[in-house]
Design an enzyme around this catalytic site. Sequence first.
Site, PDB file in Angstrom:
ATOM      1  N   HIS A  28       2.088   1.171  -2.908  1.00 29.91           N
ATOM      2  CA  HIS A  28       3.001   2.254  -2.541  1.00 29.91           C
ATOM      3  C   HIS A  28       4.162   1.705  -1.724  1.00 29.91           C
ATOM      4  O   HIS A  28       4.049   1.458  -0.532  1.00 29.91           O
ATOM      5  CB  HIS A  28       2.252   3.337  -1.756  1.00 29.91           C
TER       6      HIS A  28
ATOM      7  N   SER B 182       2.444   8.034  -4.454  1.00 29.03           N
ATOM      8  CA  SER B 182       2.357   8.312  -3.026  1.00 29.03           C
ATOM      9  C   SER B 182       1.334   9.394  -2.717  1.00 29.03           C
ATOM     10  O   SER B 182       1.003   9.619  -1.563  1.00 29.03           O
ATOM     11  CB  SER B 182       3.722   8.766  -2.491  1.00 29.03           C
TER      12      SER B 182
ATOM     13  N   ASN C  74       1.597   9.241   4.661  1.00 25.96           N
ATOM     14  CA  ASN C  74       1.772  10.646   4.318  1.00 25.96           C
ATOM     15  C   ASN C  74       0.661  11.523   4.878  1.00 25.96           C
ATOM     16  O   ASN C  74       0.887  12.692   5.208  1.00 25.96           O
ATOM     17  CB  ASN C  74       1.875  10.821   2.805  1.00 25.96           C
TER      18      ASN C  74
ATOM     19  N   GLU D  98       1.816   0.112   1.133  1.00 27.34           N
ATOM     20  CA  GLU D  98       0.413   0.511   1.265  1.00 27.34           C
ATOM     21  C   GLU D  98      -0.347  -0.014   0.049  1.00 27.34           C
ATOM     22  O   GLU D  98      -0.007   0.319  -1.093  1.00 27.34           O
ATOM     23  CB  GLU D  98       0.300   2.035   1.360  1.00 27.34           C
TER      24      GLU D  98
END
Length: 593
Positions: free
Chosen positions: A448, A427, A498, A460
């Site tokens: 991800h 991540s 993120n 992702e």
Amino acid sequence: MDTPLSTIAVVGLGTMGTGIAEVLALAGREVIGIDISEAAARQAVTSLEASTARAVRRGRITEQERADALARFRTHDTLQAAADAELVIEVVPETYEIKQQVFRELDAVVSATAILATGTNALSVTRLAAESQHPERVLGLHFFNPAPAMKLVEVVSSVLTAPPAVEAVTRLARELGKEPVAVGDRPGFVADGLLFGYLNQAAAMYEANYASREDIDAAMKLGCGLPMGPLALLDLIGIDTARTVLEAMYSASHDRLHAPAPVLGQLSEAGLTGRKAGRGFYTYDAPGGQDVVPDALTPSPEAAAGTGREIASVGVAGSGTMASGIAEVFAKAGYTVVLAARGQEKADLAKARIAKSLERSVTKGRLTAEARDETLARITAAGSLDAFAEVDLAVEAVAEDLEVKQQLFATLDKVCRPGAVLATTTSSLPVIAIARATARPEDVIGMHFFNPAPAMKLVEVVRTVLTADDVHATVRAVCAKIRKHPVDCGDRAGFIVNALLFPYLNNAIKMVEEHYASLDDIDAAMKLGGGYPMGPFELLDVVGLDVSLAIEKVLHREFRDPGLAPAPLLEHLVAAGCLGRKTGRGFREYARR
């Protein structure tokens, strides 16, 4: 100021002013609606008639309550009409000049005990109060759009505001069925102060061609449970309005994260201000329309497709929650799965965790007993990566440590057959650094998944500069088969979710550090004002403060932006071992299990 605030004037009868007037009238207040435009006043009456008629049809109010509310709403075209008001709420255009003129004129009209409130979400309440002969009675009362539906009201005090005025409007907000939060005077207050920084970063991400508008929006909706993606939300708010708010925030903070992304200025200058113009980041069916229509930037299904590699068997490396969740996802989708851990005992425990998860699904009626048994039968627990010799896709889900992952990929390089796709679930780490641990970096890609993997729809898909086209096509096809939504992004820290989420969380911590607002008020503001499923501090405690700090450090190291430096309070809590729910204490304390 200790009055019941039974007669209230609303100055400015646009969408927000009309919504506030509706809330007040339905709550039994006498409402004096003021607008210099006769057309705006007529439209306000029409809107109120239509919205209350809908409320009657839906059984929310009676016909008599509707009639009473409409009778309590009177419109005027001059501020003189506010003479008898105990509270005046201005919701005029977001400029100092217009708002200051309103406050100067109100001084000559209202009684000495009347409270004057500004509905600004971007301008300084203190600066506006300074224009009044009685700044102690001026405060901010920030409703959210649509006012009848949104529960949050920010009550904004300047250094000059008298406490009784704050108490009076706070009491009023509660009587209106709203949730008031007390905040100090700075641009954006709490909700917009956190929201617009996040929206600005999303605009900058799009402008840099890092990801498509569709993928950015899908990532934040599916990865964070948000009601709207950031670019669609900018179109709804108005790109020109967002730019104005950010300019005000930047002038106060000088934080580069608040400096409006150039694309916001370009779109605004071109008149592409979002839904109200019929075009912004997206194109709509008409000015003021809600339905997105295809345009030149809309991706075609053919463009996203490609010829990939055949995937029949999948290896999942790891024994934790994420590894077992990913293995469950693949097995449910019909793939033969090898779940490998460091030792047979750990692998068996990971498979047992999957069995419990599947049993819960059967109990809840989401899965049949037959499907449970078939899914478990497709999973083989192995105590060594040697079991990956014939898999078509190997997915790593081990600790978020670059050296550990590199060692694992070096092993996969030796074990896996030529042509196998190798995927990492990192991540925050650079995928290319993991890929270079192999002699076939073209076969390596990021996948991800989000936790819990069986429930979360987002993946992702992270390409490096060396990832082969057919590997990318393969992973996208696999995502479709396992019923996940893939979003494409490049190999840089934080990917999409993120990179947008953690600066927002970090800024929330800074608000608490500066004693600007409380944990509870910030969490309430983002849930009630932004539609977030969890407040920032609730989320930080769930994610883990140590995990959050590690991601913040990676983002700061990658982008070198001072605004991304982890908040000292976060570092102090981690150093003290207060890591959130898992330790029983983070930003809040929890009962130990």
